[in-house]
Design an enzyme around this catalytic site. Structure first.
Site, PDB file in Angstrom:
ATOM      1  N   TYR A  62       0.865  -1.195   0.000  1.00 16.19           N
ATOM      2  CA  TYR A  62       0.000   0.000   0.000  1.00 16.19           C
ATOM      3  C   TYR A  62       0.898   1.242   0.000  1.00 16.19           C
ATOM      4  O   TYR A  62       0.781   2.129   0.813  1.00 16.19           O
ATOM      5  CB  TYR A  62      -0.925  -0.025   1.228  1.00 16.19           C
ATOM      6  CG  TYR A  62      -2.124   0.888   1.121  1.00 16.19           C
ATOM      7  CD1 TYR A  62      -3.185   0.570   0.282  1.00 16.19           C
ATOM      8  CD2 TYR A  62      -2.187   2.073   1.856  1.00 16.19           C
ATOM      9  CE1 TYR A  62      -4.289   1.408   0.173  1.00 16.19           C
ATOM     10  CE2 TYR A  62      -3.291   2.916   1.756  1.00 16.19           C
ATOM     11  CZ  TYR A  62      -4.332   2.575   0.917  1.00 16.19           C
ATOM     12  OH  TYR A  62      -5.431   3.419   0.814  1.00 16.19           O
ATOM     13  N   GLY A  63       1.841   1.252  -0.948  1.00 19.81           N
ATOM     14  CA  GLY A  63       2.735   2.403  -1.092  1.00 19.81           C
ATOM     15  C   GLY A  63       2.273   3.276  -2.237  1.00 19.81           C
ATOM     16  O   GLY A  63       1.066   3.481  -2.432  1.00 19.81           O
TER      17      GLY A  63
ATOM     18  N   HIS B 129       5.178  -3.733 -12.771  1.00 16.33           N
ATOM     19  CA  HIS B 129       6.449  -3.656 -13.489  1.00 16.33           C
ATOM     20  C   HIS B 129       6.874  -5.101 -13.727  1.00 16.33           C
ATOM     21  O   HIS B 129       6.660  -5.959 -12.865  1.00 16.33           O
ATOM     22  CB  HIS B 129       7.468  -2.897 -12.628  1.00 16.33           C
ATOM     23  CG  HIS B 129       8.854  -2.791 -13.187  1.00 16.33           C
ATOM     24  ND1 HIS B 129       9.138  -2.621 -14.524  1.00 16.33           N
ATOM     25  CD2 HIS B 129      10.066  -2.804 -12.558  1.00 16.33           C
ATOM     26  CE1 HIS B 129      10.455  -2.552 -14.695  1.00 16.33           C
ATOM     27  NE2 HIS B 129      11.035  -2.664 -13.523  1.00 16.33           N
TER      28      HIS B 129
ATOM     29  N   GLY C 229       2.341   6.935  -8.252  1.00 17.47           N
ATOM     30  CA  GLY C 229       1.045   6.605  -7.677  1.00 17.47           C
ATOM     31  C   GLY C 229       0.205   7.803  -7.282  1.00 17.47           C
ATOM     32  O   GLY C 229      -1.013   7.814  -7.507  1.00 17.47           O
TER      33      GLY C 229
ATOM     34  N   ASP D  27      11.791   0.277 -19.518  1.00 19.80           N
ATOM     35  CA  ASP D  27      11.651   1.027 -18.266  1.00 19.80           C
ATOM     36  C   ASP D  27      13.013   1.177 -17.588  1.00 19.80           C
ATOM     37  O   ASP D  27      13.394   2.269 -17.165  1.00 19.80           O
ATOM     38  CB  ASP D  27      10.657   0.298 -17.353  1.00 19.80           C
ATOM     39  CG  ASP D  27      10.368   1.063 -16.084  1.00 19.80           C
ATOM     40  OD1 ASP D  27       9.542   1.989 -16.136  1.00 19.80           O
ATOM     41  OD2 ASP D  27      10.974   0.759 -15.036  1.00 19.80           O
TER      42      ASP D  27
ATOM     43  N   GLU E 134      21.465  27.676 -12.544  1.00 18.89           N
ATOM     44  CA  GLU E 134      21.602  27.518 -13.998  1.00 18.89           C
ATOM     45  C   GLU E 134      21.455  26.067 -14.464  1.00 18.89           C
ATOM     46  O   GLU E 134      20.901  25.826 -15.525  1.00 18.89           O
ATOM     47  CB  GLU E 134      22.948  28.087 -14.477  1.00 18.89           C
ATOM     48  CG  GLU E 134      23.035  29.602 -14.384  1.00 18.89           C
ATOM     49  CD  GLU E 134      21.973  30.339 -15.206  1.00 18.89           C
ATOM     50  OE1 GLU E 134      21.435  29.783 -16.184  1.00 18.89           O
ATOM     51  OE2 GLU E 134      21.670  31.495 -14.846  1.00 18.89           O
TER      52      GLU E 134
END
Ligand code: NDP
Ligand code: MG
Ligand code: MG
Length: 331
Positions: free
Chosen positions: A25-26, A107, A133, A190, A226
């Site tokens: 549950y992240g 993933h 998320g 990815d 910069e």
């Protein structure tokens, strides 16, 4: 152009009547579970005791151990950190799956690199929203969504593809469009994107620019503005309208300098080294290095992190950002 799937393409309600467990549950876990619940699905959370478990309860979910949530569910979405998935899968998930259940990922890492090998009677799919998320949840709550990729690795029941597309709809992504990929393509691209360009490429480009200015005697604070602070303005323009919009918005001086000096910095040999990075991803050499380091307690990971945290640009930035409280306001 590759086929894009929208709400009207979701003809089979493949999640109807199914019990869904979201493991973790992240960042991704809270977004998948809340969006699916708001779309009428029966969602429970599987998690260890701790901060995330408390948060899931606060958010009104029924919370169980990973083993118990898996036992109850028909579809199990695994959203814990990639390096922990193989151990948790072996100990708590695999023993509690039944033939015809589905497991899913955000993933493709563990399936693609073979650290998880699911039984042949289990459906295996992926739905990977292309954003963090909190953005997946926030866009959904606004009535929109973040696009997603989906893929099927193993279709044991004949329904895996329908379930994957129904999941993509549940998380909201078919509102704006979903693309089909494979576990191999998603995983390798990815990893390459984050290593060569987004994370590794960008941080090291910024640091090299900062060091070049500071070593030449310019003030570190000026160098920070910069080469790091202003990067957001440029990236926002590229995000909105590609390189063309960015180059349209900057001065002619900046655009001319872009064409003259960009190729002097990113020379053809940089692309050769990008190809080496891609090769290490494709052969599994990177995955092995990451997994071996995890098993040893992440000694290299922690050493590299400590070294980067000690870079002068971080101390200079921490001071300057105190002048700019707006940088942490939600845009
Ligand atoms: P997070 O680190 O945000 O969350 C991990 C969750 O897993 C936490 O709730 C954590 O709980 C829990 N957890 C950790 N270890 C265990 C364990 N041993 N047993 C049970 N629960 C555990 O992960 P992410 O959301 O970032 O990543 C999840 C997956 O999503 C990964 O596969 C990642 O590659 C993928 N992904 C992530 C994206 C992102 O933007 N972050 C984008 C696209 C895909 P606790 O609080 O107790 O630690
Ligand atoms: Mg990634
Ligand atoms: Mg300038």
């Amino acid at each position: 152009m590759t086929k894009v799937y929208y709400d009207q393409d979701v003809t089979v309600k493949a999640l109807e009547g199914k019990k869904i467990a979201v493991i973790g549950y992240g960042s991704q876990g809270h977004a998948h579970s809340q969006n699916l619940r708001d779309n009428g699905n029966d969602v429970i959370i599987g998690i260890r005791a701790g901060k995330s478990a408390d948060k899931a309860k606060e958010d009104g979910f029924e919370v169980f151990s990973v083993a118990e949530a898996t036992k109850q569910a028909d579809v199990v979405m695994i959203l814990i950190p990639d390096e922990q998935q193989a151990d948790v899968y072996a100990a708590e998930i695999a023993p509690n799956l039944e033939a015809g259940n589905a497991i899913a990922f955000g993933h493709g890492f563990n399936i693609h690199f073979g650290t998880i090998t699911p039984a042949a009677d289990i459906d295996v799919f992926m739905v990977a929203p292309k954003g963090p998320g909190h953005m997946v949840r926030r866009q959904f709550a606004k009535g929109s969504a973040v696009p997603a990729l989906f893929a099927v690795f193993q279709d044991a029941t004949g329904n895996a593809r329908d379930i994957a597309i129904a999941w993509a709809q549940g998380v909201g992504a078919t509102r704006v469009g979903v693309l089909e990929t494979t576990f191999k393509e998603e995983t390798e691209t990815d990893l390459f994107g984050e290593q060569a360009v987004l994370c590794g490429g960008t941080t090291h480009l910024v640091q090299a620019g900062f060091e070049t200015l500071v070593e030449a005697g310019y003030q570190p604070e000026i160098a920070y503005f910069e080469v790091l602070h202003e990067l957001k303005l440029i990236v926002d323009l590229m995000y909105e309208g590609g390189m063309e919009k960015m180059r349209y918005s900057i001065s002619n001086t900046a655009e001319f300098g872009d064409y003259v000096s960009g190729p002097r910095v990113i020379t053809p040999d940089v692309k050769d080294r990008m190809k080496d990075v891609l090769t290490d991803i494709q052969t599994g050499a990177f995955a092995k290095r990451f997994t071996d380091d995890y098993k040893a307690g992440f000694p290299d990971f922690h050493a590299m992190r400590a070294k980067q945290q000690g870079h002068q640009i971080e101390a200079v930035g921490a001071e300057l950002r105190k002048m700019m409280p707006f940088v942490n306001e939600q845009q």
